[in-house]
Design an enzyme around this catalytic site. Structure first.
Site, PDB file in Angstrom:
ATOM      1  N   LYS A 272       0.838  -1.211   0.000  1.00 44.51           N
ATOM      2  CA  LYS A 272       0.000   0.000   0.000  1.00 44.51           C
ATOM      3  C   LYS A 272       0.869   1.257   0.000  1.00 44.51           C
ATOM      4  CE  LYS A 272      -4.413  -1.756   1.427  1.00 44.51           C
ATOM      5  NZ  LYS A 272      -5.656  -1.602   2.128  1.00 44.51           N
TER       6      LYS A 272
ATOM      7  N   LYS B 156     -11.312  -3.688  -4.235  1.00 51.49           N
ATOM      8  CA  LYS B 156     -12.382  -2.701  -4.462  1.00 51.49           C
ATOM      9  C   LYS B 156     -11.845  -1.292  -4.688  1.00 51.49           C
ATOM     10  CE  LYS B 156     -13.814  -3.493   0.137  1.00 51.49           C
ATOM     11  NZ  LYS B 156     -12.572  -3.498   0.889  1.00 51.49           N
TER      12      LYS B 156
ATOM     13  N   LYS C  38      -4.377  -9.352  -6.839  1.00 47.31           N
ATOM     14  CA  LYS C  38      -5.656  -9.601  -6.165  1.00 47.31           C
ATOM     15  C   LYS C  38      -6.737  -8.634  -6.685  1.00 47.31           C
ATOM     16  CE  LYS C  38      -6.358  -8.102  -1.804  1.00 47.31           C
ATOM     17  NZ  LYS C  38      -7.424  -7.862  -0.857  1.00 47.31           N
TER      18      LYS C  38
END
Ligand code: AQP
Length: 331
Positions: free
Chosen positions: A113, A198, A195
């Protein structure tokens, strides 16, 4: 046994979140081993990366409606919003003070991230696992279902629980991981080595449970595959087709090897058409229920009950923790 899990309202929930998490919760809510079942909206986790205020509010309510529309039964499951139980943040602070920067910096999700952040990386992104540990340890949850990507965080939770218990005396139950045997990880439709997420900036990469049905069909038809034109399960060399096989298997409750046999002489267009039909069959009834629920007072009733129950357990635990650490007035 107490079951606990949560999802971040960081966007519209995807087919990956559904297959890897919510569908599993719905199956497990009737499992006789679970005497207590708690599912929350992890809104405090969502703000570790920038969120738009209005979108966040909308996504929080929407996630609760999705939980209910997918089949979570509020007579069996306590559903609540993490930020409405302030003890999550209180325990997170105590656990942060017992976490080492080195162990937090080693977390793969933090590194991933951090690499994606174009602007300043928040301290919350680093301390996210301590908050996740607080979520779990606050309720002495025995069983926390996690995908492969969250396994490292659960291991850290176990480490923190053991560290705290050793330092201050028996306080927390050390949780066990629970990994669903198949369909646990759904990959991006545009880059099947990644992956499905969303918050992916490319909406073609994921299927949202709230996508228009025609858009869902289009996204599956344009999913990245390969030039081999043979339906086979080989995640390393054929990640796109293998991902679609996993999706079809999870939506139809059919074994992957049976699907491979069924489609051995089919072309990709026919196969994708069947995957699209299976996904639509799964999602369409959820959307219908969602539309009935989203503006109904049921959502607030469920959330009030869930918050009160969670708060009752959390208050008892945080008082115990503060006392063990020596915080507040002498007791
Ligand atoms: N692609 C996936 N396949 C299977 N399971 C998945 N989960 C997430 N993505 C997949 C599972 O969904 C649960 C909730 O996840 P989360 O929202 O708390 O965090 P996440 O894993 O970071 O989910 P996203 O969709 O990737 O969100 P963003 O984009 O905000 O980071 C977990 O049980 C997770 O394993």
């Amino acid at each position: 046994m107490r079951f606990l899990s949560g999802i971040q309202p960081s966007g519209n929930i995807t087919l990956g979140n559904y297959i890897g998490a919510v569908k599993q919760f719905v199956k497990l809510q009737d499992h006789p081993d679970f005497t207590d079942f708690m599912v929350f909206v992890a809104d405090l986790h969502a703000i570790t990366v920038p969120q738009d205020r209005q979108a966040l509010k909308k996504n929080i309510r929407s996630l609760v409606a999705i939980y209910l529309a997918c089949g979570l039964d509020p007579s069996k499951v306590h559903i609540f919003i993490q930020s409405e139980v302030s003890e999550h943040a209180e325990l997170a602070w105590v656990l942060e003070c017992n976490s080492y920067i080195g162990e937090l910096e080693r977390m793969t999700q933090y590194k991933d991230k951090k690499a994606k952040q174009t602007e300043g990386v928040s301290a919350g992104l680093l301390t996210y696992p301590s908050l996740m540990a607080a979520d779990i340890l606050l309720y002495d949850a025995d069983c926390v279902p996690v995908g492969q990507d969250q396994k490292q965080h659960l291991e850290l939770t176990r480490t923190l629980a053991e560290r705290f218990n050793n330092k201050y005396g028996e306080t927390f139950v050390v949780p066990k991981p629970f990994i669903a045997p198949s369909g646990a990880k759904i990959m991006s439709l545009t880059d099947p080595t990644k992956k499905m997420s969303k918050s992916d900036p490319n909406p073609k990469a994921f299927i949202s449970l709230l996508d228009d049905i025609n858009i869902i069909r289009k996204k599956i038809k344009s999913a990245v595959t390969d030039l081999d034109a043979k339906v086979a399960f080989d995640p390393e060399n054929k990640p796109g087709i293998s991902n679609l096989l996993t999706i079809l298997s999870c939506c139809t409750d059919t074994k992957i090897e049976d699907l491979v046999k069924k489609y051995e002489n089919s072309n990709y267009a026919t196969f994708k058409e069947d995957v699209a039909n299976a996904v639509v069959n799964e999602i369409e009834p959820i959307q219908k229920k969602y539309n009935e629920l989203i503006n109904s007072p049921i959502i607030d009733e469920v959330l009030d009950q869930g918050r009160d129950y969670a708060k009752y357990l959390a208050r008892k635990k945080i008082s115990k923790v503060y006392n063990k650490v020596g915080l507040g007035r002498k007791r």
